[in-house]
Scaffold this motif. Sequence first.
Motif, PDB file in Angstrom:
ATOM      1  N   VAL A  94      36.641 110.156  26.538  1.00 48.43           N
ATOM      2  CA  VAL A  94      35.300 109.565  27.113  1.00 48.43           C
ATOM      3  C   VAL A  94      34.105 111.077  28.056  1.00 48.43           C
ATOM      4  O   VAL A  94      33.401 111.549  27.801  1.00 48.43           O
ATOM      5  N   SER A  95      34.978 111.827  28.558  1.00 47.31           N
ATOM      6  CA  SER A  95      35.140 113.012  29.776  1.00 47.31           C
ATOM      7  C   SER A  95      34.004 113.720  28.719  1.00 47.31           C
ATOM      8  O   SER A  95      33.207 115.398  29.035  1.00 47.31           O
ATOM      9  N   SER A  96      34.318 114.419  27.646  1.00 50.11           N
ATOM     10  CA  SER A  96      33.797 115.264  26.989  1.00 50.11           C
ATOM     11  C   SER A  96      32.303 115.200  26.717  1.00 50.11           C
ATOM     12  O   SER A  96      31.549 115.575  25.780  1.00 50.11           O
ATOM     13  N   ILE A  97      31.249 113.995  27.099  1.00 49.86           N
ATOM     14  CA  ILE A  97      30.413 113.224  26.494  1.00 49.86           C
ATOM     15  C   ILE A  97      29.624 113.398  27.335  1.00 49.86           C
ATOM     16  O   ILE A  97      29.381 112.807  28.088  1.00 49.86           O
TER      17      ILE A  97
ATOM     18  N   SER B  12      41.073 106.608  27.851  1.00 52.73           N
ATOM     19  CA  SER B  12      39.951 107.303  27.945  1.00 52.73           C
ATOM     20  C   SER B  12      39.641 108.116  26.978  1.00 52.73           C
ATOM     21  O   SER B  12      38.572 109.243  27.412  1.00 52.73           O
ATOM     22  N   TRP B  13      39.751 107.022  25.919  1.00 54.46           N
ATOM     23  CA  TRP B  13      38.801 108.498  24.626  1.00 54.46           C
ATOM     24  C   TRP B  13      38.329 107.134  23.397  1.00 54.46           C
ATOM     25  O   TRP B  13      38.803 105.733  23.691  1.00 54.46           O
ATOM     26  N   MET B  14      37.585 107.295  22.806  1.00 54.06           N
ATOM     27  CA  MET B  14      36.732 106.561  22.140  1.00 54.06           C
ATOM     28  C   MET B  14      36.623 106.482  20.637  1.00 54.06           C
ATOM     29  O   MET B  14      36.912 108.127  20.416  1.00 54.06           O
TER      30      MET B  14
ATOM     31  N   ASP C   7      44.921 115.249  33.671  1.00 52.30           N
ATOM     32  CA  ASP C   7      44.589 115.041  32.147  1.00 52.30           C
ATOM     33  C   ASP C   7      45.782 114.393  31.372  1.00 52.30           C
ATOM     34  O   ASP C   7      45.033 113.737  30.933  1.00 52.30           O
ATOM     35  N   ILE C   8      47.070 114.075  32.799  1.00 49.39           N
ATOM     36  CA  ILE C   8      47.751 113.175  32.052  1.00 49.39           C
ATOM     37  C   ILE C   8      47.502 111.519  32.181  1.00 49.39           C
ATOM     38  O   ILE C   8      47.446 111.076  30.778  1.00 49.39           O
ATOM     39  N   ALA C   9      46.900 111.171  32.935  1.00 53.64           N
ATOM     40  CA  ALA C   9      46.808 109.756  33.017  1.00 53.64           C
ATOM     41  C   ALA C   9      45.171 109.308  32.238  1.00 53.64           C
ATOM     42  O   ALA C   9      45.110 108.779  31.744  1.00 53.64           O
ATOM     43  N   ALA C  10      44.545 110.773  32.233  1.00 50.36           N
ATOM     44  CA  ALA C  10      43.153 110.737  31.061  1.00 50.36           C
ATOM     45  C   ALA C  10      43.719 110.165  29.372  1.00 50.36           C
ATOM     46  O   ALA C  10      44.109 108.988  29.034  1.00 50.36           O
ATOM     47  N   LEU C  11      44.884 111.127  28.909  1.00 51.67           N
ATOM     48  CA  LEU C  11      45.465 111.284  27.786  1.00 51.67           C
ATOM     49  C   LEU C  11      46.264 109.440  27.685  1.00 51.67           C
ATOM     50  O   LEU C  11      46.440 109.302  26.876  1.00 51.67           O
TER      51      LEU C  11
END
Length: 148
Positions: A136-139, A117-119, A50-54
């Motif tokens: 992006v992981s929510s798509i 990692s955010w759109m 989660d930290i890496a994605a954020l």
Amino acid sequence: MEQLGSKIARKRKNLGLTQTEFAEKLSVTRQTVGRWEAGTVMPDIDKIGDIAALLGVSCDYLLRDDIREETGTAGSRGISRLLLAAQGRQVKLRFFEDEADVDLVNRTCTVTGFEGSWMKLTVDTKREVLEKLIPVSSILSLEIVQEG
């Protein structure tokens, strides 16, 4: 060699997030983020992704002291070339059930860019034009809408 805590602090600041804002996005306290950044406590292993994605970096970058800078293509930050091809285009998104964004369900949106990692999207709701930032992981799927 840069340690985990200083990597988190530097990347968080580069994104313009306070410790409090960062903590809220990760569902932890500001004090927890402060301890991570000071190096007195390590994040739980289940928080590393989660930290890496954020932060828009890889888990390897966070966990390995010998990696100084996150390098590579957008794909290494969690954005595939297929998603990048949608930038500037109108799309319809489907989300994993528990992560649906009500403003985006059954609506045509425009992909305006990516941050880690955010759109970034814009959507016209007929009442207003909204700008959204979604992980992006929510798509679940993305359909490019043919214009015309």
